[in-house]
Design a protein around this motif. Structure first.
Motif, PDB file in Angstrom:
ATOM      1  N   GLU A   1       0.850  -1.191   0.000  1.00  0.00           N
ATOM      2  CA  GLU A   1       0.000   0.000   0.000  1.00  0.00           C
ATOM      3  C   GLU A   1       0.881   1.235   0.000  1.00  0.00           C
ATOM      4  O   GLU A   1       1.761   1.364   0.846  1.00  0.00           O
ATOM      5  CB  GLU A   1      -0.923  -0.012   1.227  1.00  0.00           C
ATOM      6  CG  GLU A   1      -1.638   1.287   1.518  1.00  0.00           C
ATOM      7  CD  GLU A   1      -2.458   1.844   0.334  1.00  0.00           C
ATOM      8  OE1 GLU A   1      -3.191   1.074  -0.296  1.00  0.00           O
ATOM      9  OE2 GLU A   1      -2.344   3.048   0.053  1.00  0.00           O
TER      10      GLU A   1
ATOM     11  N   ALA B   1     -22.561   3.573   0.789  1.00  0.00           N
ATOM     12  CA  ALA B   1     -23.715   2.679   0.936  1.00  0.00           C
ATOM     13  C   ALA B   1     -23.247   1.273   0.573  1.00  0.00           C
ATOM     14  O   ALA B   1     -22.749   1.054  -0.526  1.00  0.00           O
ATOM     15  CB  ALA B   1     -24.823   3.129  -0.005  1.00  0.00           C
TER      16      ALA B   1
ATOM     17  N   ARG C   1     -16.410   4.763   5.541  1.00  0.00           N
ATOM     18  CA  ARG C   1     -15.394   4.131   4.704  1.00  0.00           C
ATOM     19  C   ARG C   1     -14.109   3.829   5.503  1.00  0.00           C
ATOM     20  O   ARG C   1     -13.542   2.753   5.398  1.00  0.00           O
ATOM     21  CB  ARG C   1     -15.033   5.056   3.546  1.00  0.00           C
ATOM     22  CG  ARG C   1     -13.867   4.567   2.723  1.00  0.00           C
ATOM     23  CD  ARG C   1     -13.276   5.716   1.961  1.00  0.00           C
ATOM     24  NE  ARG C   1     -14.107   6.082   0.857  1.00  0.00           N
ATOM     25  CZ  ARG C   1     -13.972   5.570  -0.374  1.00  0.00           C
ATOM     26  NH1 ARG C   1     -13.045   4.700  -0.617  1.00  0.00           N
ATOM     27  NH2 ARG C   1     -14.755   5.946  -1.334  1.00  0.00           N
TER      28      ARG C   1
HETATM   29  P1  FAD Z   1      -9.361   2.403  -3.878  1.00  0.00           P
HETATM   30  O1  FAD Z   1     -10.294   2.627  -2.763  1.00  0.00           O
HETATM   31  O2  FAD Z   1      -9.042   3.542  -4.765  1.00  0.00           O
HETATM   32  O3  FAD Z   1      -8.016   1.829  -3.253  1.00  0.00           O
HETATM   33  C1  FAD Z   1      -6.832   1.719  -4.017  1.00  0.00           C
HETATM   34  C2  FAD Z   1      -5.656   1.631  -3.052  1.00  0.00           C
HETATM   35  O4  FAD Z   1      -4.469   1.383  -3.799  1.00  0.00           O
HETATM   36  C3  FAD Z   1      -5.445   2.931  -2.284  1.00  0.00           C
HETATM   37  O5  FAD Z   1      -5.319   2.643  -0.917  1.00  0.00           O
HETATM   38  C4  FAD Z   1      -4.175   3.502  -2.893  1.00  0.00           C
HETATM   39  O6  FAD Z   1      -3.421   4.260  -1.973  1.00  0.00           O
HETATM   40  C5  FAD Z   1      -3.441   2.238  -3.329  1.00  0.00           C
HETATM   41  N1  FAD Z   1      -2.514   2.460  -4.454  1.00  0.00           N
HETATM   42  C6  FAD Z   1      -2.724   3.205  -5.566  1.00  0.00           C
HETATM   43  N2  FAD Z   1      -1.667   3.146  -6.381  1.00  0.00           N
HETATM   44  C7  FAD Z   1      -0.757   2.333  -5.791  1.00  0.00           C
HETATM   45  C8  FAD Z   1       0.548   1.884  -6.139  1.00  0.00           C
HETATM   46  N3  FAD Z   1       1.135   2.269  -7.286  1.00  0.00           N
HETATM   47  N4  FAD Z   1       1.204   1.047  -5.304  1.00  0.00           N
HETATM   48  C9  FAD Z   1       0.623   0.654  -4.132  1.00  0.00           C
HETATM   49  N5  FAD Z   1      -0.616   1.063  -3.738  1.00  0.00           N
HETATM   50  C10 FAD Z   1      -1.296   1.879  -4.556  1.00  0.00           C
HETATM   51  N6  FAD Z   1     -19.042   2.691  -3.736  1.00  0.00           N
HETATM   52  C11 FAD Z   1     -20.039   1.988  -3.174  1.00  0.00           C
HETATM   53  O7  FAD Z   1     -20.083   0.748  -3.285  1.00  0.00           O
HETATM   54  N7  FAD Z   1     -21.033   2.616  -2.464  1.00  0.00           N
HETATM   55  C12 FAD Z   1     -21.059   3.971  -2.307  1.00  0.00           C
HETATM   56  O8  FAD Z   1     -21.962   4.502  -1.672  1.00  0.00           O
HETATM   57  C13 FAD Z   1     -20.022   4.742  -2.907  1.00  0.00           C
HETATM   58  N8  FAD Z   1     -20.013   6.085  -2.780  1.00  0.00           N
HETATM   59  C14 FAD Z   1     -19.009   6.792  -3.349  1.00  0.00           C
HETATM   60  C15 FAD Z   1     -19.026   8.187  -3.237  1.00  0.00           C
HETATM   61  C16 FAD Z   1     -18.042   8.939  -3.824  1.00  0.00           C
HETATM   62  C17 FAD Z   1     -18.097  10.441  -3.720  1.00  0.00           C
HETATM   63  C18 FAD Z   1     -16.988   8.295  -4.544  1.00  0.00           C
HETATM   64  C19 FAD Z   1     -15.900   9.089  -5.206  1.00  0.00           C
HETATM   65  C20 FAD Z   1     -16.949   6.909  -4.657  1.00  0.00           C
HETATM   66  C21 FAD Z   1     -17.963   6.146  -4.069  1.00  0.00           C
HETATM   67  N9  FAD Z   1     -17.983   4.750  -4.175  1.00  0.00           N
HETATM   68  C22 FAD Z   1     -19.002   4.038  -3.624  1.00  0.00           C
HETATM   69  C23 FAD Z   1     -16.929   4.030  -4.922  1.00  0.00           C
HETATM   70  C24 FAD Z   1     -15.898   3.428  -3.991  1.00  0.00           C
HETATM   71  O9  FAD Z   1     -15.320   4.449  -3.210  1.00  0.00           O
HETATM   72  C25 FAD Z   1     -14.813   2.725  -4.799  1.00  0.00           C
HETATM   73  O10 FAD Z   1     -15.402   1.896  -5.766  1.00  0.00           O
HETATM   74  C26 FAD Z   1     -13.928   1.866  -3.916  1.00  0.00           C
HETATM   75  O11 FAD Z   1     -13.271   2.665  -2.971  1.00  0.00           O
HETATM   76  C27 FAD Z   1     -12.898   1.124  -4.763  1.00  0.00           C
HETATM   77  O12 FAD Z   1     -12.046   0.405  -3.925  1.00  0.00           O
HETATM   78  P2  FAD Z   1     -10.654  -0.089  -4.474  1.00  0.00           P
HETATM   79  O13 FAD Z   1     -10.028  -0.806  -3.323  1.00  0.00           O
HETATM   80  O14 FAD Z   1     -10.832  -0.812  -5.759  1.00  0.00           O
HETATM   81  O15 FAD Z   1      -9.846   1.229  -4.839  1.00  0.00           O
END
Ligand code: FAD
Length: 405
Positions: free
Chosen positions: A42, A63, A119
């Protein structure tokens, strides 16, 4: 539904998971339970550290819906239980019209709900679960490396094992790791996806929409009471812009303002911000408070919204993208994380079905999952119109949508 157990009978396999966001943490847990040896990278620091928490004072909430809960349960029933202990059910939308009237639109006839969750709490709970697993001595411990950024990926040797270059964010020292395969959950602007495109003929589209979001907040009332109904997702739909609010455990609401970039950037003085909210969200303004509104509007970052389409998601059985890295979507359907969790569940099911042959499982996943993901990306975009406009019209009454905002 089968719980995840150690079924991986092959030789001890080492897996790199990139990104310890919501999807990456759950992926690391699930693969550990399948018997893999996992290292989770991370780029940020541990969000549970005091110093990191202070930097991250905003209280974004999400949500979580049936899709996400089913995946959590699939990975670990107890974890799902712990998470569900800290949610607030939202049984419908509460529509606030411009005159201040409120209208409840229930999601279902039998109390069906989506659930509001913090979150940060969810991310921390997933990391705590990794600590619990590690202390339990069952299976291989998951090594979690914070402050480590992936800066390169290649596939070397006859076996084409993924080799990742990781840089320490403090010392800037680089280290190279080789894995049997990697699962990458490094978010919408995925570095892994960028490097993967050198090896995979990946169709890729990044689509920004002309919408900006700014996080605001509605403080709790006296004695941590809720100033508006906590069991609804509140929406102030105004056609070209809108305000929403989701409840928090402490009586407050996290509220988000969505509008075109032009409009958001034109609200650049205290007076303009106040006048705009007085005109369009009079009752919302009373709840947020004038000083709170101005300070949040001016100081909180303005976020952009992007949709990510790609296909295929994998390189042979060696690397696969999951979560926002594969299918980042606009938040209007409330399904980004939920869908990322579901993608993980489906991937795990395919691994099981293919007797842990990653090449077969990853190829099958790319082939079979793509169409569903494209549909949900479209629904996410369509739901902006629904939330900002259609909910106020008679058309809405003809339709019924569950499992969405
Ligand atoms: P992320 O949460 O983006 O996590 C990626 C991780 O990878 C981060 O910790 C980052 O630091 C790390 N990273 C990035 N690049 C590198 C690298 N090169 N090397 C090592 N680590 C790295 N979804 C829902 O289901 N319900 C909701 O109500 C909802 N509301 C939302 C409201 C808003 C305003 C927004 C913007 C989004 C919302 N979402 C919602 C979407 C949700 O936030 C994302 O789909 C979810 O966080 C995706 O998770 P992820 O782990 O795939 O990516």
């Amino acid at each position: 539904m089968s719980a995840v157990v150690s079924l991986n009978q092959e030789k001890e396999k080492e897996v790199g998971v990139i990104g310890a966001g919501l999807v990456g943490c759950l992926t690391a847990l699930a693969l550990q339970k399948k018997g893999y040896k996992v290292i989770l990278f991370e780029l940020r620091q541990d969000p549970r550290l005091k110093s990191t928490k202070e930097k991250n004072l905003r209280s974004i909430n999400l949500a979580i819906s049936d899709r996400g809960i089913k995946a959590l349960k699939y990975v670990d029933e107890n974890l799902a239980k712990k998470v569900l202990d800290k949610v607030i059910p939202m049984r419908g939308r509460m529509i606030h019209d411009s005159k201040g009237n409120q209208e409840s639109q229930l999601y279902g006839l039998y109390g069906e709900s989506i659930k509001s969750i913090d979150r940060g709490y969810l991310n921390q709970e997933l990391l705590n679960e990794i600590d619990i697993i590690n202390k339990s001595g069952v299976g291989y411990p998951i090594e979690v490396l914070f402050g480590k950024k992936l800066i390169n990926l290649s596939f070397l040797g006859e076996e084409e094992n993924p080799t990742v270059t990781i840089v320490d964010q403090s010392s800037h020292q680089e280290q190279i790791f080789e894995f049997d395969f990697i699962v990458s959950a490094d978010g919408a602007f995925s570095a892994t996806r960028h490097y993967l495109q050198r090896y995979v003929r990946m169709t890729f589209k990044q689509e920004f929409i002309d919408t900006c979001y700014i996080e605001l907040s509605i403080p709790a009332g006296p004695g941590n009471s809720f100033l508006i109904d906590p069991n609804h997702l509140h929406i102030w739909p105004r056609d070209k812009f809108m305000l929403i609010a989701l409840p928090n455990q402490n009586g407050s609401f996290t509220s988000t303002f969505f509008s075109s970039w032009e409009l958001a950037e034109s609200l650049n003085t205290d007076t303009k911000i106040l006048n705009f909210f007085k005109e369009h969200f009079e009752d919302g303004l009373k709840l947020i408070g004038e000083d709170n509104l101005i300070s949040s509007f001016k100081n909180n970052p303005k976020g952009s919204l992007v949709q990510i389409h790609c296909n295929p998601y994998n390189y042979k059985g060696k690397a696969i993208l999951i979560g926002d890295a594969a299918h980042g979507m606009v938040p209007f359907y409330g399904q980004g994380m939920n869908c990322g969790f579901e993608s993980l569940r489906i991937l795990l099911e395919m691994l099981e079905k293919n007797n842990f042959n990653t090449e077969k499982a990853f190829n099958q996943y790319s082939k079979e999952r793509h169409q569903d993901l494209e549909v949900i990306l479209k629904l996410a975009l369509d739901n902006y119109n629904e939330m900002s406009h259609d909910v106020t019209s008679i058309v809405y009454l003809m339709r019924k949508k569950i499992d969405s905002f």
